[in-house]
Design an enzyme around this catalytic site. Structure first.
Site, mmCIF file in Angstrom:
data_model
loop_
_atom_site.group_PDB
_atom_site.id
_atom_site.type_symbol
_atom_site.label_atom_id
_atom_site.label_comp_id
_atom_site.label_asym_id
_atom_site.label_seq_id
_atom_site.Cartn_x
_atom_site.Cartn_y
_atom_site.Cartn_z
ATOM 1 N N ARG A 1 -13.716 -33.135 6.725
ATOM 2 C CA ARG A 1 -12.792 -32.916 7.837
ATOM 3 C C ARG A 1 -13.414 -32.101 8.957
ATOM 4 N NH1 ARG A 1 -7.083 -32.686 6.448
ATOM 5 N NH2 ARG A 1 -6.731 -34.004 4.670
ATOM 6 N N GLU B 1 -1.949 -54.881 18.928
ATOM 7 C CA GLU B 1 -3.070 -54.658 18.016
ATOM 8 C C GLU B 1 -2.679 -54.879 16.565
ATOM 9 O OE1 GLU B 1 -6.303 -51.390 19.431
ATOM 10 O OE2 GLU B 1 -4.276 -50.629 19.141
ATOM 11 N N TRP C 1 -11.680 -24.175 11.020
ATOM 12 C CA TRP C 1 -12.292 -24.525 12.302
ATOM 13 C C TRP C 1 -11.806 -23.493 13.300
ATOM 14 C CZ3 TRP C 1 -15.380 -28.971 13.214
ATOM 15 C CH2 TRP C 1 -15.844 -29.086 14.523
ATOM 16 N N CYS D 1 -8.490 -28.165 9.159
ATOM 17 C CA CYS D 1 -8.736 -27.107 8.208
ATOM 18 C C CYS D 1 -8.185 -27.518 6.846
ATOM 19 C CB CYS D 1 -8.047 -25.829 8.664
ATOM 20 S SG CYS D 1 -8.469 -25.342 10.347
ATOM 21 N N ASN E 1 -3.237 -22.993 8.159
ATOM 22 C CA ASN E 1 -3.616 -24.043 9.114
ATOM 23 C C ASN E 1 -2.603 -24.065 10.240
ATOM 24 O OD1 ASN E 1 -5.651 -24.814 7.387
ATOM 25 N ND2 ASN E 1 -4.631 -26.660 6.660
ATOM 26 N N GLY E 2 -3.020 -24.450 11.442
ATOM 27 C CA GLY E 2 -2.077 -24.621 12.545
ATOM 28 C C GLY E 2 -2.125 -23.485 13.540
ATOM 29 N N GLU F 1 -0.431 -48.206 26.785
ATOM 30 C CA GLU F 1 -0.877 -47.859 25.438
ATOM 31 C C GLU F 1 0.113 -48.355 24.387
ATOM 32 O OE1 GLU F 1 -2.687 -45.985 22.050
ATOM 33 O OE2 GLU F 1 -3.368 -46.959 23.888
ATOM 34 N N HIS G 1 7.909 -57.148 41.783
ATOM 35 C CA HIS G 1 6.731 -57.812 42.332
ATOM 36 C C HIS G 1 6.144 -58.839 41.359
ATOM 37 C CE1 HIS G 1 6.731 -55.045 45.747
ATOM 38 N NE2 HIS G 1 7.036 -54.105 44.867
ATOM 39 N N LYS H 1 -0.823 -50.912 21.378
ATOM 40 C CA LYS H 1 -0.603 -50.623 19.961
ATOM 41 C C LYS H 1 0.184 -51.747 19.290
ATOM 42 C CE LYS H 1 -2.782 -47.008 19.231
ATOM 43 N NZ LYS H 1 -3.750 -47.649 20.118
ATOM 44 N N LYS I 1 -13.111 -50.683 14.188
ATOM 45 C CA LYS I 1 -12.808 -49.317 14.596
ATOM 46 C C LYS I 1 -13.692 -48.866 15.744
ATOM 47 C CE LYS I 1 -10.765 -45.378 14.476
ATOM 48 N NZ LYS I 1 -9.406 -45.293 15.022
#
Length: 606
Positions: A27, A485, A74, A2, A98-99, A478, A501, A482, A601
């Site tokens: 947005r 990357e 939104w 928003c 917002n929020g 993840e 192991h 990151k 991307k």
């Protein structure tokens, strides 16, 4: 996300507001509105569902003045109707927001009991009513704002104007972005500096918890305790491209900081906070599924792996997670009652799209969890489950990942309800846990300085290992992804119980091991893994909470403290620390954070 725009002291403020909203259209939103303190002393509004162009068609000549606020919304609490569009008005107060206000239901009940009447279904109107009640009680605008903020729980940014107070805009931020700015004879507020680039001469990037009093002659900033503080004025960006990053060094950093807002927006798209239920999605009936395939690439796949623990543990739904590039070539076998969920930020990932087509050809129900509602996957899938992260510029996914987890968590609660595994009380408990995520993420961002200090040393490492258990194992994967990357350091993620192991052979003096170790039911097991690698000379960095830190005292080289986390909120919020760690290591190494080598991307070719 928003958008908020505010202006004090600018002739024909409505034109500045409309232009600001136009700049924030990228947005995504579904309604728009503005409120103006007019020359006759009255507050007037114009609101419309749809685009800013629709708002312009309902503008009347009398909606004009030198002070005003505007908003693109939104829909979260309440449908995208004119009645639910911002600004909301209560007595003398006109307000945009917002929020998420987490405690809005109890506040609304309190206000209704006092005789206050509501005109919308939103949580935002509660804030306007609270502020107006404080003013009715004799408080001046500044005191009324501080008192109102003290009643609110959640992550939010807001702006308000008050009838009888020409040239005044009130603002505040907690877990959602907001900047103040000054120009030639006017001052401004905005959720993104892009909205006022060209109007603003100098900018104040508000700190977490700040409130602000905006007048034509300048800006007064109050900290979270209500004390007047000095915040640096910096030159306003000269171009739109510069403005997009705001006061952040990279898009990735900005997108990490946007997470409390966009995760809140995503959750609200799935959850009816009033009823404590997840909204049913047309075509989705988990009670008829015998198995759910979750398919994605890279970060999206790790989101699916985290959700596998949730779907099986909470909803009792068997799940099989596949990497899309392998799934499409391994000639998968299907069962009657299978369904397939495909995760992609862009909705154009080539391998995932082809896997979706394979499942459709086999007659499998397909669900696309995507951040782009007009993408190929969204068009071709039987069912679309949106994430509302907004545009993500940095190649390394951050806010898209946590929005994927948030949407998946909501679907898990829906699955638990449809499969008869969750009582109404249990559903409400999970919803409360998830709706607290935005404010918990805002609190987690406070670990940034500690991570920055730690990252300068970690940037010298040649190998970094990540460990986690249960749903934190995929988060370890993840974290390793990151780091490699964007910093190009060799990193691997492992299930902590797998150390013996094989992976423990990698441990030697000064190898860095990052352990995601919340104080949960498996903490003792994770602690054993920490002791094993520490005994072999590893430098152990624990991402934990205060109870975990107390028990690990003396057993780690460094600790990164997060808020106390439980339930599905835990891995979503913990992702903040994992992302910031990779970001700051890359910054200290001097790599191209937003556009790392060899990566794109959206991978639209095989």
């Amino acid at each position: 996300m928003c958008g908020i725009v505010g202006v004090a002291g600018r002739a024909n403020a409505e034109t500045v507001l409309i232009e600001g909203l136009r700049r924030l259209e990228y947005r995504g939103y579904d309604s728009a509105g503005l409120g103006v303190h007019c020359s006759d002393g009255r507050l007037r509004r114009a609101r419309a569902p749809g685009k800013v162009s629709a708002l312009e068609t309902v503008m009347r000549p009398e909606v004009s003045g030198s002070t005003g606020i505007a908003h693109t919304r939104w829909a979260t609490h309440g449908a995208p109707t004119e009645a639910n569009a911002h600004p909301h008005q209560a007595g003398r107060v006109c307000l945009v927001h917002n929020g998420i206000i987490e405690n809005y239901k109890s506040l609304r009940a309190e206000l209704v009991a006092c005789g206050r009447r509501f005109a919308s279904e939103t949580d935002t109107e509660v804030v306007a009513q609270l502020l107006d009640r404080e003013l009715d009680g004799g408080a001046d605008p500044k005191a009324a704002l501080i008192a109102t903020l003290g009643r609110l729980e959640g992550a939010f940014a807001l702006a308000a104007i008050i009838e009888g107070e020409p040239g005044l805009v009130l603002g505040a931020r907690r877990g959602a972005p907001l900047v103040a700015a000054v120009g030639d004879g006017a001052s401004f507020l905005a959720s993104d500096i892009m909205a006022i680039t060209g109007e603003a001469r100098s900018v104040i990037y508000l700190h977490e918890g700040d409130a602000v009093i905006v007048r034509p002659a300048g800006v007064e900033v109050l900290n979270a305790m209500g004390e007047v503080v000095d915040r640096p004025l910096v030159p306003a960006p000269a171009s739109m491209a510069m403005a997009e990053k705001g006061n952040h060094r990279h898009f990735m950093q900005k997108e990490i900081y946007e997470q409390p807002e966009v995760v809140g927006r995503t959750l609200s798209a799935y959850v009816n906070a009033v009823s404590g239920r997840v909204r049913p999605r047309e075509g989705v009936d988990f009670s008829k599924m015998t198995r759910l395939h979750i398919i994605g690439c890279g970060t999206a796949s790790y989101a699916g792996q985290i959700a596998e623990y949730w779907f099986e543990g909470i909803a009792g739904l068997p799940v099989k997670v596949d990497i899309a590039s392998e799934f499409r070539y391994r000639n998968p076998a299907f069962l009657e009652g299978d369904a397939a969920l495909f995760i992609s930020q862009s909705g154009e990932t080539a391998d995932t799209l082809e896997a979706l087509r394979l499942c459709k050809a086999a007659g499998i129900v397909t669900i696309a969890l995507v951040n782009s509602p007009h993408s190929s996957m969204a068009r071709e899938a039987d069912i679309v489950a949106p994430t509302l992260a907004g545009p993500e510029i940095g190649v390394a996914s951050t806010k898209a990942f946590t929005c994927q987890l948030s949407a998946l968590a909501a679907l898990v609660v829906l699955a638990g309800a449809q499969r008869g595994r969750l009582s109404a009380e249990e559903q409400a408990g999970h919803i409360a846990n998830l709706m607290a995520v935005p404010s918990l993420m805002a609190a987690a961002l406070k670990v940034e300085q500690a991570i920055d200090r730690l990252a300068s040393e970690l940037a010298q490492a040649s190998i970094v290992l990540y460990l986690g258990r249960n749903e934190f194992f995929p988060l370890a994967l993840e974290g390793a992804l990151k780091l490699k990357e964007i910093s190009y350091i060799h990193a691997e993620g492992y299930a902590a119980g797998e150390l013996k192991h094989g992976p423990i052979a990698l441990i030697e003096d000064d190898v860095a091991v990052i352990v995601i170790a919340p104080h949960d039911a498996l903490f003792a097991k994770t602690r054993s893994s920490i002791q094993e690698v520490r005994a072999r000379g590893a430098r152990v960095i624990a991402i934990t909470d205060r109870p975990g830190a107390d028990e690990l005292d003396g057993e780690t080289s460094a600790q990164l403290l997060l808020p106390r986390l439980t339930g599905m909120a835990a891995p979503i919020v913990s992702a903040v620390a994992v992302q910031l760690l990779a970001y700051y290591v890359a910054v200290h190494k001097g790599t191209d954070v937003d556009q790392p080598r060899n990566l794109a991307k959206s991978v639209t070719v095989e």
